[in-house]
Design a protein around this motif. Structure first.
Motif, short mmCIF file in Angstrom:
data_model
loop_
_atom_site.label_atom_id
_atom_site.label_comp_id
_atom_site.label_asym_id
_atom_site.label_seq_id
_atom_site.Cartn_x
_atom_site.Cartn_y
_atom_site.Cartn_z
N VAL A 111 -8.10 0.00 -8.31
CA VAL A 111 -9.52 0.26 -8.54
C VAL A 111 -10.37 -0.30 -7.41
O VAL A 111 -11.43 0.25 -7.08
CB VAL A 111 -9.98 -0.28 -9.89
CG1 VAL A 111 -9.36 0.50 -11.03
CG2 VAL A 111 -9.67 -1.76 -10.05
N THR A 112 -9.92 -1.39 -6.80
CA THR A 112 -10.67 -1.94 -5.66
C THR A 112 -10.67 -0.97 -4.49
O THR A 112 -11.70 -0.72 -3.87
CB THR A 112 -10.09 -3.29 -5.24
OG1 THR A 112 -10.19 -4.22 -6.32
CG2 THR A 112 -10.84 -3.85 -4.03
N LEU A 113 -9.51 -0.38 -4.20
CA LEU A 113 -9.43 0.58 -3.10
C LEU A 113 -10.23 1.84 -3.39
O LEU A 113 -10.68 2.51 -2.46
CB LEU A 113 -7.97 0.92 -2.80
CG LEU A 113 -7.16 -0.20 -2.15
CD1 LEU A 113 -5.71 0.21 -2.00
CD2 LEU A 113 -7.75 -0.57 -0.79
N ALA A 114 -10.45 2.15 -4.66
CA ALA A 114 -11.25 3.32 -5.00
C ALA A 114 -12.70 3.17 -4.58
O ALA A 114 -13.40 4.17 -4.38
CB ALA A 114 -11.18 3.58 -6.51
N ARG A 115 -13.16 1.94 -4.41
CA ARG A 115 -14.56 1.72 -4.06
C ARG A 115 -14.75 0.97 -2.75
O ARG A 115 -15.87 0.58 -2.42
CB ARG A 115 -15.26 0.97 -5.20
CG ARG A 115 -14.63 -0.37 -5.56
CD ARG A 115 -15.43 -1.08 -6.65
NE ARG A 115 -14.83 -2.37 -6.98
CZ ARG A 115 -14.22 -2.64 -8.13
NH1 ARG A 115 -14.12 -1.72 -9.06
NH2 ARG A 115 -13.73 -3.84 -8.36
N ARG B 8 -2.35 7.49 -10.35
CA ARG B 8 -3.60 6.73 -10.48
C ARG B 8 -4.40 6.77 -9.18
O ARG B 8 -5.63 6.91 -9.21
CB ARG B 8 -3.29 5.28 -10.86
CG ARG B 8 -2.92 5.10 -12.31
CD ARG B 8 -4.13 5.35 -13.22
NE ARG B 8 -5.10 4.27 -13.14
CZ ARG B 8 -6.42 4.45 -13.26
NH1 ARG B 8 -6.92 5.65 -13.43
NH2 ARG B 8 -7.24 3.41 -13.20
N LEU B 9 -3.73 6.66 -8.05
CA LEU B 9 -4.44 6.73 -6.77
C LEU B 9 -5.12 8.08 -6.60
O LEU B 9 -6.25 8.17 -6.12
CB LEU B 9 -3.47 6.47 -5.61
CG LEU B 9 -2.99 5.03 -5.46
CD1 LEU B 9 -1.84 4.95 -4.47
CD2 LEU B 9 -4.15 4.12 -5.01
N GLU B 10 -4.44 9.15 -7.03
CA GLU B 10 -5.05 10.47 -6.96
C GLU B 10 -6.28 10.55 -7.86
O GLU B 10 -7.35 11.03 -7.45
CB GLU B 10 -4.05 11.54 -7.37
CG GLU B 10 -4.62 12.96 -7.33
CD GLU B 10 -3.62 14.01 -7.77
OE1 GLU B 10 -3.98 15.21 -7.76
OE2 GLU B 10 -2.49 13.65 -8.14
N GLY C 57 -9.24 8.79 -6.45
CA GLY C 57 -9.79 9.34 -5.22
C GLY C 57 -9.42 8.58 -3.96
O GLY C 57 -10.14 8.64 -2.96
N VAL C 58 -8.29 7.89 -4.00
CA VAL C 58 -7.83 7.13 -2.83
C VAL C 58 -6.85 8.00 -2.04
O VAL C 58 -5.82 8.42 -2.56
CB VAL C 58 -7.14 5.82 -3.25
CG1 VAL C 58 -6.65 5.06 -2.01
CG2 VAL C 58 -8.09 4.96 -4.07
N ALA C 59 -7.18 8.27 -0.78
CA ALA C 59 -6.33 9.12 0.06
C ALA C 59 -5.09 8.35 0.49
O ALA C 59 -5.15 7.16 0.82
CB ALA C 59 -7.10 9.58 1.29
N ILE D 152 -4.95 4.81 2.42
CA ILE D 152 -3.65 4.15 2.48
C ILE D 152 -2.80 4.84 3.53
O ILE D 152 -2.57 6.06 3.46
CB ILE D 152 -2.94 4.21 1.11
CG1 ILE D 152 -3.73 3.39 0.09
CG2 ILE D 152 -1.51 3.68 1.22
CD1 ILE D 152 -3.20 3.52 -1.32
N VAL D 153 -2.36 4.08 4.51
CA VAL D 153 -1.45 4.57 5.54
C VAL D 153 -0.07 4.01 5.20
O VAL D 153 0.20 2.81 5.37
CB VAL D 153 -1.89 4.13 6.95
CG1 VAL D 153 -0.95 4.68 8.00
CG2 VAL D 153 -3.32 4.56 7.22
N ALA D 154 0.79 4.87 4.69
CA ALA D 154 2.11 4.45 4.21
C ALA D 154 3.11 4.51 5.35
O ALA D 154 3.45 5.58 5.85
CB ALA D 154 2.55 5.35 3.06
N ASN D 155 3.58 3.34 5.76
CA ASN D 155 4.41 3.18 6.95
C ASN D 155 5.82 2.76 6.54
O ASN D 155 6.09 1.58 6.32
CB ASN D 155 3.78 2.12 7.87
CG ASN D 155 4.52 1.95 9.16
OD1 ASN D 155 5.11 2.89 9.70
ND2 ASN D 155 4.49 0.73 9.69
N PRO D 156 6.76 3.70 6.42
CA PRO D 156 8.09 3.34 5.90
C PRO D 156 8.94 2.62 6.93
O PRO D 156 8.82 2.82 8.14
CB PRO D 156 8.70 4.70 5.56
CG PRO D 156 8.05 5.65 6.52
CD PRO D 156 6.65 5.14 6.71
N LEU D 157 9.83 1.78 6.42
CA LEU D 157 10.85 1.21 7.28
C LEU D 157 11.81 2.29 7.76
O LEU D 157 12.09 3.25 7.02
CB LEU D 157 11.67 0.17 6.51
CG LEU D 157 11.11 -1.23 6.35
CD1 LEU D 157 11.99 -2.02 5.40
CD2 LEU D 157 11.01 -1.94 7.69
#
Length: 310
Positions: free
Chosen positions: A145-149, A171-173, A176-178, A227-232
């Protein structure tokens, strides 16, 4: 740079004033996420990784009730070595300040403080999310919820695999969190390269992430976090079979011992460290160092975009 509510480290204050790239870093990984004495050594390595990629590190924490954006080495050492450091989410910040606490900021608190301070990029290990059995417990990290705002780009290795990854993405969708994958269309699972879920978007370079941030500003539409998802890389992940066995054991131990709430994540991470004989800790360190490097390169690219626009 100071205000009534927080103090800025000299290096960070100068960088923000001059428009140079800055990367926010959390302090919970220092006080609660890694064992002593590795925690302080790794904290310094994370900051150095940011510097090596051309940006200024701003590790955020609370010392004696004062929020600090850009802890100096003495303050970092204090949070890494003293007992009784509180784990601070957004809701805890004012109470902790009023009571003069030492505190380490979570992803949620670090994001909120960084955005307030004018820092647009944050590097962490893995996000919090929806916990397993959340339908009964309503246990969900405040990170979501913090990232949503909060308009900040968070570089992470997805969400911790101890969570309900699918529910977290849902939940992220909804919030509204990209979420964009860095050179991937699959969502990573922290210790694991692939958590088993597709992503709608991917980016291929730090400059492309900076373009996303620029577009967000130009549109003028309210956006939350990115969110930039950076996989190992696959050859650096924790062995998947070992991961699955350890997770199953850890979840059973949670239920047996009645561990709930904020204690769940550190409990499971400690179990992973013990059960994998330190292999999970080595993976954890690789994750945060890689994310710090990428976040710094994104901050550099974003600062260049702003300079060109001026």
């Amino acid at each position: 740079m100071t205000n009534f509510h927080m103090r800025f480290g000299t290096e960070v204050a100068d960088a923000l004033r001059d428009g140079r790239p800055v990367v926010a870093l959390e302090s919970t990984i220092v006080s609660h996420g890694l064992p002593r004495p590795d925690n302080l050594l790794v904290a310094r390595q994370i900051e150095q990784a940011v510097r090596d990629a051309g940006a200024v590190p701003a590790t955020i924490g609370m010392v004696g009730g004062e929020l600090v954006v850009g802890l100096d080495d003495a303050q970092l050492t204090r949070l890494a070595t003293v007992d009784g450091v509180s784990k601070l989410s957004v809701r805890d910040l004012a109470v902790a300040a009023a009571t003069g606490a030492d505190g380490a900021t979570t992803v949620a608190a670090t994001s909120a403080v960084a955005a307030t301070a004018g820092i647009g990029v944050f590097a962490t290990g893995g996000l919090g999310g929806v916990h397993r059995e959340a339908a009964q417990s309503f246990d969900e990290s405040a990170d979501l919820v913090t990232l949503a705002r909060t308009p900040i780009a968070v570089v992470c290795a997805g969400v911790k695999s101890i969570l309900d990854v699918g529910a977290t993405l849902e939940r992220l969708e909804t919030l509204g969190v990209a979420v964009v994958g860095y050179r991937t269309r699959r969502f990573p699972g922290f210790y694991l390269t692939d958590a088993g879920f597709d992503l709608d978007w991917s980016v291929d370079s730090p400059e492309q992430v900076a373009d996303v941030l620029t577009a967000r500003e130009r549109q003028g539409v309210h956006h939350g976090g990115l969110i930039v998802a950076n996989p190992l890389p696959v050859d650096e992940q924790l062995d998947p079979d070992l991961h699955d066995r350890t997770l199953t054991e850890g979840l059973a131990m949670l239920e047996r011992d009645g561990v709930t709430g904020k204690a769940v994540t550190p409990f499971l991470l400690a179990h992973f460290h013990s059960a994998t004989q330190g292999a999970s800790l080595a993976v954890n360190v690789r994750i945060i160092l890689r994310n710090a490097d990428l976040a710094a390169r994104i901050a550099v690219a974003a600062a260049a975009r702003l300079s060109d626009a001026a």
